[in-house]
Scaffold this motif. Structure first.
Motif, short mmCIF file in Angstrom:
data_model
loop_
_atom_site.label_atom_id
_atom_site.label_comp_id
_atom_site.label_asym_id
_atom_site.label_seq_id
_atom_site.Cartn_x
_atom_site.Cartn_y
_atom_site.Cartn_z
N TYR A 177 0.82 -1.21 0.00
CA TYR A 177 0.00 0.00 0.00
C TYR A 177 0.86 1.27 0.00
O TYR A 177 0.40 2.34 -0.40
N GLY A 178 2.10 1.15 0.45
CA GLY A 178 2.93 2.33 0.73
C GLY A 178 3.24 3.19 -0.46
O GLY A 178 3.58 4.36 -0.33
N THR A 179 3.14 2.62 -1.67
CA THR A 179 3.43 3.38 -2.89
C THR A 179 2.15 3.82 -3.57
O THR A 179 2.21 4.44 -4.63
N LYS A 180 1.00 3.51 -2.99
CA LYS A 180 -0.27 3.79 -3.66
C LYS A 180 -0.96 5.04 -3.11
O LYS A 180 -0.61 5.54 -2.05
N SER A 181 -1.95 5.52 -3.85
CA SER A 181 -2.57 6.79 -3.50
C SER A 181 -3.58 6.64 -2.38
O SER A 181 -4.05 5.54 -2.07
N LYS A 182 -3.92 7.77 -1.79
CA LYS A 182 -4.88 7.80 -0.69
C LYS A 182 -6.22 7.16 -1.08
O LYS A 182 -6.75 6.34 -0.36
N SER A 183 -6.75 7.54 -2.23
CA SER A 183 -8.08 7.04 -2.62
C SER A 183 -8.06 5.52 -2.79
O SER A 183 -9.00 4.82 -2.40
N THR A 184 -6.98 5.00 -3.37
CA THR A 184 -6.87 3.55 -3.55
C THR A 184 -6.76 2.85 -2.20
O THR A 184 -7.42 1.83 -1.96
N VAL A 185 -5.96 3.39 -1.30
CA VAL A 185 -5.78 2.76 0.02
C VAL A 185 -7.08 2.80 0.82
O VAL A 185 -7.42 1.85 1.53
N ILE A 186 -7.84 3.89 0.69
CA ILE A 186 -9.13 3.96 1.39
C ILE A 186 -10.07 2.88 0.85
O ILE A 186 -10.72 2.16 1.61
N LYS A 187 -10.12 2.76 -0.46
CA LYS A 187 -11.01 1.75 -1.05
C LYS A 187 -10.65 0.34 -0.57
O LYS A 187 -11.53 -0.42 -0.13
N TYR A 188 -9.38 0.00 -0.64
CA TYR A 188 -8.95 -1.34 -0.22
C TYR A 188 -9.23 -1.56 1.27
O TYR A 188 -9.66 -2.64 1.69
N SER A 189 -8.97 -0.53 2.07
CA SER A 189 -9.16 -0.67 3.52
C SER A 189 -10.63 -0.90 3.86
O SER A 189 -10.96 -1.71 4.73
N LEU A 190 -11.51 -0.18 3.18
CA LEU A 190 -12.94 -0.38 3.40
C LEU A 190 -13.36 -1.80 3.04
O LEU A 190 -14.13 -2.44 3.75
N GLN A 191 -12.82 -2.31 1.94
CA GLN A 191 -13.15 -3.68 1.53
C GLN A 191 -12.64 -4.69 2.56
O GLN A 191 -13.34 -5.64 2.91
N ASN A 192 -11.42 -4.45 3.06
CA ASN A 192 -10.86 -5.37 4.05
C ASN A 192 -11.68 -5.33 5.35
O ASN A 192 -11.94 -6.38 5.96
N MET A 193 -12.11 -4.14 5.73
CA MET A 193 -12.92 -4.01 6.94
C MET A 193 -14.24 -4.73 6.78
O MET A 193 -14.71 -5.42 7.68
N ARG A 194 -14.81 -4.60 5.60
CA ARG A 194 -16.08 -5.27 5.30
C ARG A 194 -15.95 -6.78 5.49
O ARG A 194 -16.82 -7.42 6.08
N PHE A 195 -14.84 -7.32 5.01
CA PHE A 195 -14.61 -8.76 5.19
C PHE A 195 -14.53 -9.12 6.67
O PHE A 195 -15.17 -10.09 7.13
N LEU A 196 -13.78 -8.35 7.44
CA LEU A 196 -13.63 -8.64 8.87
C LEU A 196 -14.98 -8.50 9.59
O LEU A 196 -15.30 -9.29 10.48
N GLU A 197 -15.78 -7.52 9.19
CA GLU A 197 -17.11 -7.38 9.79
C GLU A 197 -17.94 -8.64 9.56
O GLU A 197 -18.67 -9.09 10.44
N GLU A 198 -17.79 -9.22 8.37
CA GLU A 198 -18.54 -10.45 8.08
C GLU A 198 -18.03 -11.64 8.89
O GLU A 198 -18.72 -12.65 9.01
#
Lengths: 270, 270
Positions: free
Chosen positions: A43-64
């Motif tokens: 993630y360290g080389t990627k943009s803020k918007s991309t990292v937010i999107k991925y993080s939201l998806q990862n959180m969604r998985f953990l919520e499930e």
């Protein structure tokens, strides 16, 4: 008032295992579900918007997975996505920037603190802001992005001549600035502690936020009355489990339990 | 029999620009649409199944741009996904492994060829198989994965002391094996040609497949009667366009035209 559901932990890949190990050590009775987004790391080389999107998806998985808490065990994701996740989550969200910043502010004696992190974290300014929030007025803060460190950690070159040369290249400005405290602001960097410490010298305190993060997890569980007992230690990755298991152990500091599963969080539209 | 539709080119990120520049130089009248999957880069450390999935999604995007040909300008994607893509595509698919392998087989005089590439490419064995297909019987082939090279190329450390030390670490076994030909089997590596060449010495021929790939593109257009004229030179990336534009120029060998657009190929289910 016990809550026996597991704690959810995610990272771009394997770096977050350096945080997970501290949670296991401090809270051995709690269950954990770890998700490593190896299929889209780093993630360290990627943009803020991309990292937010991925993080939201990862959180969604953990919520499930029905977790009672989300730990963002990745500095870049913490820097870019913490606010968004905290607003979107029904359970407490813990990030790794603030505990490291607080520890650094408490450790410095000469008021000169260095922060090393990914390009994304450095450019976000979030780390610098966090240190300023806790440090005495007049504290000087020096940041340095160290992109090669992630590759060196993953290649297993933790303390060889090449790593020493890369340390010299990145860290000379911090050394010349006379810092006495250095935040390892990326979960990969603790593996390079020995090389970083050798270059910086024994008078510089290295801050590995992992332990401080585990303490925040413990305190938050206690405050919210959601401590519990659970033997679950599950692992998921968005790449192939074998690849994850091949590289995980040095980061976790011990053998990885068998049975890592594959899951693509990119199936969630966020 | 002209076909004025553009040529589609994709890569995990920016490395494929070292191939695109050769296509532009050889076929200046053809239009091109380039897709860089920067949001999920790199591919070289990821598994075969993940790289196939991403490559199919990227191809799908290019098909929707109505391209007349797909160029997989990434060695790892070529190694893992070429067969799948060629079967799924309605237009010709060009990959970058075979042209490099062929060039190496033609260049060696002592029958000892080295291949440097990502872990994914090396472990796939596809490069080695391709060289064996074209080389004289008895040719000895030596492979070496060089994961740090991608980070060095992206950091802009193309020819400094650290790069020299990393070259020594990775390339010493190939040098000691007495190879006279070395395939740069990753589209990032041409940027490190100078450092690699200095270490290997002038008697070792470095094979950059970019030019050979452009020749395959030209020949395939001619054979299929689909050459054409089009001034389009479009760029898309799955991360933020600014990040792409910041790092693209050295790989493209010239300034990048303005107007890179964002597109997420992960929206396609494949």
């Amino acid at each position: 008032m016990a809550d026996n559901r597991p704690i959810g932990v995610f990272d771009s890949g394997i770096g977050g295992l350096t945080v997970l190990r501290e949670i296991w050590d401090l809270l051995p009775g709690e269950g954990t579900v770890y998700f490593g987004d190896n299929g889209r790391a780093p993630y360290g080389t990627k943009s803020k918007s991309t990292v937010i999107k991925y993080s939201l998806q990862n959180m969604r998985f953990l919520e499930e997975q029905d977790v009672k808490m989300i730990v963002i065990a990745c500095n870049t994701a913490s820097a870019h996505a913490y606010r968004t996740l905290a607003e979107a989550s029904k359970v407490p969200v813990i990030e790794v920037v603030t505990p490291g910043a607080k520890a650094a502010a408490g450790a410095t004696k000469n008021g000169r603190i260095g922060i090393i992190a990914t390009k994304g974290s450095v450019n976000s300014g979030v780390y610098k802001d966090a240190v300023e929030r806790f440090a005495a007025p007049g504290t000087e803060i020096y940041q340095q992005a160290c992109p090669l460190f992630v590759s060196l950690a993953e290649e297993g070159w933790w303390d060889n001549d090449i790593t020493a040369a890369v340390c010299k290249e990145y860290l000379t400005p911090l050394k010349e600035a006379g810092i006495d405290t250095l935040v390892l602001g990326c979960t990969h960097y603790p593996l390079l502690s020995s090389a970083i410490g050798k270059f910086m010298g024994p008078e510089v305190t290295l801050i590995n936020a992992g332990k401080a993060v585990a303490e925040v997890v413990r305190d938050t569980l206690a405050e919210q009355g959601i401590s519990g007992e659970n033997s679950l230690r599950a692992f998921y990755t968005s790449d192939e489990p074998e690849l994850f298991e091949d590289v995980a152990s040095p980061f976790l500091g011990r053998g990885l339990p068998a049975g890592t599963k594959h899951f693509d969080t990119d199936r969630y539209s966020v």
